[in-house]
Design a protein around this motif. Structure first.
Motif, PDB file in Angstrom:
ATOM      1  N   LEU A  35       0.875  -1.175   0.000  1.00 54.46           N
ATOM      2  CA  LEU A  35       0.000   0.000   0.000  1.00 54.46           C
ATOM      3  C   LEU A  35       0.910   1.221   0.000  1.00 54.46           C
ATOM      4  CD1 LEU A  35      -2.752  -0.994   2.587  1.00 54.46           C
ATOM      5  CD2 LEU A  35      -2.760  -1.240   0.111  1.00 54.46           C
ATOM      6  N   PRO A  36       0.943   1.965  -1.110  1.00 50.92           N
ATOM      7  CA  PRO A  36       1.836   3.129  -1.178  1.00 50.92           C
ATOM      8  C   PRO A  36       1.424   4.191  -0.159  1.00 50.92           C
ATOM      9  CG  PRO A  36       0.383   3.005  -3.102  1.00 50.92           C
ATOM     10  CD  PRO A  36       0.149   1.772  -2.312  1.00 50.92           C
ATOM     11  N   LEU A  37       2.417   4.834   0.442  1.00 55.09           N
ATOM     12  CA  LEU A  37       2.119   5.901   1.398  1.00 55.09           C
ATOM     13  C   LEU A  37       1.908   7.218   0.659  1.00 55.09           C
ATOM     14  CD1 LEU A  37       4.453   5.502   4.494  1.00 55.09           C
ATOM     15  CD2 LEU A  37       1.953   5.468   4.414  1.00 55.09           C
ATOM     16  N   ILE A  38       0.864   7.934   1.046  1.00 54.61           N
ATOM     17  CA  ILE A  38       0.617   9.254   0.469  1.00 54.61           C
ATOM     18  C   ILE A  38       1.027  10.279   1.515  1.00 54.61           C
ATOM     19  CG2 ILE A  38      -1.196  10.856  -0.264  1.00 54.61           C
ATOM     20  CD1 ILE A  38      -1.030   8.749  -2.289  1.00 54.61           C
ATOM     21  N   ASP A  39       1.882  11.187   1.145  1.00 54.00           N
ATOM     22  CA  ASP A  39       2.287  12.253   2.050  1.00 54.00           C
ATOM     23  C   ASP A  39       1.074  13.157   2.293  1.00 54.00           C
ATOM     24  OD1 ASP A  39       3.423  14.323   3.340  1.00 54.00           O
ATOM     25  OD2 ASP A  39       4.853  14.865   1.745  1.00 54.00           O
ATOM     26  N   GLU A  40       0.731  13.353   3.563  1.00 48.32           N
ATOM     27  CA  GLU A  40      -0.505  14.102   3.840  1.00 48.32           C
ATOM     28  C   GLU A  40      -0.463  15.503   3.229  1.00 48.32           C
ATOM     29  OE1 GLU A  40      -1.968  13.765   7.935  1.00 48.32           O
ATOM     30  OE2 GLU A  40      -3.485  15.276   7.444  1.00 48.32           O
ATOM     31  N   ALA A  41       0.744  16.078   3.167  1.00 47.62           N
ATOM     32  CA  ALA A  41       0.856  17.422   2.593  1.00 47.62           C
ATOM     33  C   ALA A  41       0.352  17.460   1.150  1.00 47.62           C
ATOM     34  CB  ALA A  41       2.304  17.886   2.649  1.00 47.62           C
ATOM     35  N   LYS A  42       0.536  16.328   0.453  1.00 47.93           N
ATOM     36  CA  LYS A  42       0.095  16.262  -0.944  1.00 47.93           C
ATOM     37  C   LYS A  42      -1.417  16.359  -1.080  1.00 47.93           C
ATOM     38  CE  LYS A  42       3.437  13.729  -3.695  1.00 47.93           C
ATOM     39  NZ  LYS A  42       3.718  12.389  -4.195  1.00 47.93           N
ATOM     40  N   LEU A  57      -5.289   6.637  -6.473  1.00 44.62           N
ATOM     41  CA  LEU A  57      -5.351   5.446  -7.323  1.00 44.62           C
ATOM     42  C   LEU A  57      -4.166   5.317  -8.274  1.00 44.62           C
ATOM     43  CD1 LEU A  57      -9.168   5.400  -8.128  1.00 44.62           C
ATOM     44  CD2 LEU A  57      -7.911   3.941  -6.564  1.00 44.62           C
ATOM     45  N   ALA A  58      -3.559   6.451  -8.639  1.00 48.27           N
ATOM     46  CA  ALA A  58      -2.489   6.409  -9.647  1.00 48.27           C
ATOM     47  C   ALA A  58      -1.411   5.355  -9.353  1.00 48.27           C
ATOM     48  CB  ALA A  58      -1.870   7.798  -9.811  1.00 48.27           C
ATOM     49  N   PRO A  59      -0.898   5.255  -8.094  1.00 53.44           N
ATOM     50  CA  PRO A  59       0.179   4.273  -7.861  1.00 53.44           C
ATOM     51  C   PRO A  59      -0.229   2.831  -8.162  1.00 53.44           C
ATOM     52  CG  PRO A  59      -0.214   5.636  -5.881  1.00 53.44           C
ATOM     53  CD  PRO A  59      -1.234   6.026  -6.892  1.00 53.44           C
ATOM     54  N   TYR A  60      -1.500   2.516  -8.029  1.00 51.26           N
ATOM     55  CA  TYR A  60      -1.952   1.138  -8.259  1.00 51.26           C
ATOM     56  C   TYR A  60      -1.991   0.787  -9.750  1.00 51.26           C
ATOM     57  CZ  TYR A  60      -3.282   1.305  -3.400  1.00 51.26           C
ATOM     58  OH  TYR A  60      -3.243   1.415  -2.049  1.00 51.26           O
ATOM     59  N   PHE A  61      -2.016   1.815 -10.599  1.00 48.87           N
ATOM     60  CA  PHE A  61      -2.158   1.564 -12.032  1.00 48.87           C
ATOM     61  C   PHE A  61      -0.896   1.929 -12.813  1.00 48.87           C
ATOM     62  CE2 PHE A  61      -6.379   1.680 -10.303  1.00 48.87           C
ATOM     63  CZ  PHE A  61      -6.952   0.563 -10.894  1.00 48.87           C
ATOM     64  N   LYS A  62       0.207   2.080 -12.088  1.00 46.56           N
ATOM     65  CA  LYS A  62       1.493   2.275 -12.753  1.00 46.56           C
ATOM     66  C   LYS A  62       1.761   1.018 -13.581  1.00 46.56           C
ATOM     67  CE  LYS A  62       5.392   4.917 -11.009  1.00 46.56           C
ATOM     68  NZ  LYS A  62       5.456   5.614 -12.237  1.00 46.56           N
ATOM     69  N   ASP A  63       2.289   1.169 -14.766  1.00 45.80           N
ATOM     70  CA  ASP A  63       2.568   0.022 -15.659  1.00 45.80           C
ATOM     71  C   ASP A  63       1.306  -0.722 -16.064  1.00 45.80           C
ATOM     72  OD1 ASP A  63       5.257   0.587 -15.143  1.00 45.80           O
ATOM     73  OD2 ASP A  63       5.190  -0.699 -13.361  1.00 45.80           O
ATOM     74  N   SER A  64       0.151  -0.105 -15.926  1.00 41.85           N
ATOM     75  CA  SER A  64      -1.088  -0.733 -16.374  1.00 41.85           C
ATOM     76  C   SER A  64      -1.546  -0.012 -17.636  1.00 41.85           C
ATOM     77  CB  SER A  64      -2.139  -0.594 -15.262  1.00 41.85           C
ATOM     78  OG  SER A  64      -3.360  -0.133 -15.753  1.00 41.85           O
ATOM     79  N   MET A  65      -2.456  -0.632 -18.381  1.00 38.97           N
ATOM     80  CA  MET A  65      -2.999   0.038 -19.571  1.00 38.97           C
ATOM     81  C   MET A  65      -3.742   1.318 -19.185  1.00 38.97           C
ATOM     82  SD  MET A  65      -4.579  -3.309 -21.453  1.00 38.97           S
ATOM     83  CE  MET A  65      -5.073  -2.559 -23.002  1.00 38.97           C
ATOM     84  N   LEU A  66      -4.036   1.447 -17.897  1.00 37.58           N
ATOM     85  CA  LEU A  66      -4.826   2.595 -17.446  1.00 37.58           C
ATOM     86  C   LEU A  66      -3.959   3.759 -16.954  1.00 37.58           C
ATOM     87  CD1 LEU A  66      -7.490   0.595 -15.443  1.00 37.58           C
ATOM     88  CD2 LEU A  66      -7.698   1.519 -17.748  1.00 37.58           C
ATOM     89  N   ASN A  68      -2.248   6.141 -18.031  1.00 39.45           N
ATOM     90  CA  ASN A  68      -2.417   7.526 -18.498  1.00 39.45           C
ATOM     91  C   ASN A  68      -3.856   8.032 -18.503  1.00 39.45           C
ATOM     92  OD1 ASN A  68       0.369   7.814 -18.937  1.00 39.45           O
ATOM     93  ND2 ASN A  68       0.148   6.607 -20.835  1.00 39.45           N
ATOM     94  N   VAL A  69      -4.775   7.187 -18.106  1.00 39.04           N
ATOM     95  CA  VAL A  69      -6.182   7.627 -18.171  1.00 39.04           C
ATOM     96  C   VAL A  69      -6.864   7.668 -16.801  1.00 39.04           C
ATOM     97  CG1 VAL A  69      -6.646   6.987 -20.561  1.00 39.04           C
ATOM     98  CG2 VAL A  69      -6.868   5.262 -18.781  1.00 39.04           C
ATOM     99  N   ILE A  70      -6.090   7.359 -15.744  1.00 35.32           N
ATOM    100  CA  ILE A  70      -6.695   7.311 -14.411  1.00 35.32           C
ATOM    101  C   ILE A  70      -7.361   8.631 -14.024  1.00 35.32           C
ATOM    102  CG2 ILE A  70      -5.966   7.411 -11.968  1.00 35.32           C
ATOM    103  CD1 ILE A  70      -6.747   4.649 -12.939  1.00 35.32           C
ATOM    104  N   GLU A  71      -6.667   9.725 -14.355  1.00 36.65           N
ATOM    105  CA  GLU A  71      -7.208  11.031 -13.982  1.00 36.65           C
ATOM    106  C   GLU A  71      -8.555  11.270 -14.655  1.00 36.65           C
ATOM    107  OE1 GLU A  71      -3.755  13.803 -14.108  1.00 36.65           O
ATOM    108  OE2 GLU A  71      -5.407  15.279 -14.112  1.00 36.65           O
ATOM    109  N   GLN A  72      -8.565  10.949 -15.949  1.00 32.34           N
ATOM    110  CA  GLN A  72      -9.782  11.150 -16.738  1.00 32.34           C
ATOM    111  C   GLN A  72     -10.907  10.212 -16.248  1.00 32.34           C
ATOM    112  OE1 GLN A  72      -9.027  10.079 -20.832  1.00 32.34           O
ATOM    113  NE2 GLN A  72     -11.188   9.526 -21.040  1.00 32.34           N
ATOM    114  N   ILE A  73     -10.549   8.964 -15.945  1.00 32.15           N
ATOM    115  CA  ILE A  73     -11.558   8.011 -15.472  1.00 32.15           C
ATOM    116  C   ILE A  73     -12.154   8.486 -14.137  1.00 32.15           C
ATOM    117  CG2 ILE A  73     -11.895   5.678 -14.549  1.00 32.15           C
ATOM    118  CD1 ILE A  73     -10.051   4.572 -16.627  1.00 32.15           C
TER     119      ILE A  73
END
Ligand SMILES: *Cc1c(COP(=O)(O)O)cnc(C)c1O
Length: 433
Positions: A35-42, A57-66, A68-73
């Motif tokens: 589970l990637p840690l998110i810096d609270e400041a972010k 969600l972005a860290p979970y879809f690194k190297d996935s077909m998704l 580049n589209v996570i933000e849009q989804i």
């Protein structure tokens, strides 16, 4: 990021594979390798559900077909509000029912279908088979409407569900189809299981499920807990406690994961209906699945919570308390919340409100508490209206469901009938040569 099975007997897979598969091949459930840690400041920069959702969600879809589209989804899937409402009696209610089908299932289903539409293509289609009479079926149908590469086929038992439920399963356009099965709910589920275990059929149509074990439904559900917790902490300076009406533990595991990622979430308390599996587990320390008991909060009528294995894997001591609320207490709480707070709660939300009232008062005063309001009370008007002596108005989205035309096909509860239906409608994009 890779996903591993809770049973550890099969190789790790990418997010795309985990989403498509549903269940892992060893019978376990897919969980992220870390589970990637998110810096609270972010979390101070982004605002709103779409932005916070894509940050998480972005860290979970690194190297996935998704990737580049996570933000849009996220922006597209979470395009309705989640108001955090302070009740005069003390708690805050996080309304998760402003999506198109009036229950929190819209978050997971809308994300999952947009993801499927990207992962699949005409040569490699995805067909979601869903047997459900509850909130999931409607949410899946609605989420699938307009998809290009992924289709939804919804099965439900003839003469066994309410008129509104049937409407909400049968009112969606292409590529969604509703099949009314001559049989009961178990027959529908058995039929879906049969179809999944037929490897030729599964391959040809790219069959998959969208039930509560899908990691693609669970991950997006972190977004609203995170957003509400960030807002509550900004108001009070302290991480809020969460009270989560629970059935299959999907919502609860999403909250636990968000907390592990570093979001400001305090204690997590589960509210259940009369089904005792989780309260017994918490009291005795041993987990024993039981047959489901029918209650007024029927979306939580679960005796063997399907995400328990995930909870045990991710954070077995992450639940602070489980409070079990019987039907008479649900009814009393709906009445009392209506008279004390002028607020109308559905039976599921009422279990959360009752759990709050039963917390030791020192706990209540230590911090702010957020109760998940999981469905709009209009969906349970037959239960709620007689208790409050008032007619409940539908949201505009639910009113829209009442106005849509419905389409349905009747089938027998046999694999032959289901198969010939799939063939005839060309639900298959994959052409056999
Ligand atoms: C699905 C559902 C629940 C239970 O959620 P889980 O994630 O399975 O624990 C509670 N309330 C409503 C209205 C639901 O539709």
């Amino acid at each position: 990021m890779r996903f591993v099975s809770t049973r550890g007997q099969c190789p790790p897979v990418t997010a795309d594979k985990a989403l498509r598969a549903g269940l892992a091949p060893d019978g376990g459930l897919y969980v992220p390798e870390q589970l990637p840690l998110i810096d609270e400041a972010k979390t101070f920069g982004p605002s709103g559900l779409g932005e916070i959702g894509s940050l998480l969600l972005a860290p979970y879809f690194k190297d996935s077909m998704l990737e580049n589209v996570i933000e849009q989804i996220c922006a597209d899937a979470f395009n309705f509000p989640t108001p955090l409402i302070s009740l005069p009696s003390g708690p805050q209610v996080l309304e998760l029912f402003h999506g198109p089908t009036g229950a929190f299932k819209d978050f997971g289903a809308r994300f999952l279908f947009r993801a499927f539409d990207h992962i699949a293509d005409q040569r490699d289609p995805i067909t979601v088979l869903a047997a459900t009479s509850g909130d999931t079926g409607g949410a899946v149908g609605c989420a699938a409407e307009g998809a290009l590469n992924a289709k939804a086929v919804i099965l439900f038992p003839k003469d066994r569900i309410s008129a509104f439920q049937e409407r909400q399963l049968c009112c969606w356009h292409e590529p969604v189809t509703a099949l009314r099965v001559k049989g009961d709910f178990d027959a529908c589920q058995a039929l879906v299981k049969q179809a999944f275990s037929n490897s030729e059929l599964s391959r040809q149509f790219g069959l998959t499920s969208a039930n509560s074990i899908s990691i693609g439904r669970l991950l997006p559900q972190m977004s609203y807990w995170a957003t509400a917790a960030i807002d509550a902490k900004a108001q009070t300076g302290k991480a809020p406690g969460l009270i989560i009406p629970t059935g299959n533990l999907g919502n609860a595991v999403a909250a636990i994961m968000a907390r592990k990622m570093g979001l400001p979430i305090g204690p997590v308390v589960l509210a259940t209906n009369a089904n005792p599996t989780l309260s017994e587990w918490k009291d005795r320390g041993a987990y024993q699945a039981r047959p489901a008991i029918a209650t007024l909060a029927n979306a939580m009528d679960v005796g063997a919570p399907s995400n328990f294995e995930r909870l045990a894997h991710i954070d077995p001591s992450g639940i602070d308390a489980v409070i079990r609320v019987e039907d008479d207490a649900i009814q009393a709480r709906i009445r009392q919340t209506h008279s004390d707070d002028a607020y109308i709660a559905c039976p599921h939300t009422a279990t959360g409100l009752e759990a709050y009232a039963r917390l030791p008062s020192a706990h209540r005063q230590q911090r702010s508490w957020i109760i998940g309001a999981t469905a709009h009370p209009y969906k349970f008007a037959d239960i709620v209206e007689p208790l409050i002596g008032e007619t409940i108005k539908p949201t505009p989205a639910l009113a829209n469901v009442l106005e849509r035309e419905t389409r349905v096909t009747d089938i027998e509860a046999t694999l032959e009938d289901l198969t010939s239906y799939l063939m005839a409608t060309g639900a298959a994009g994959r052409v056999s040569v």
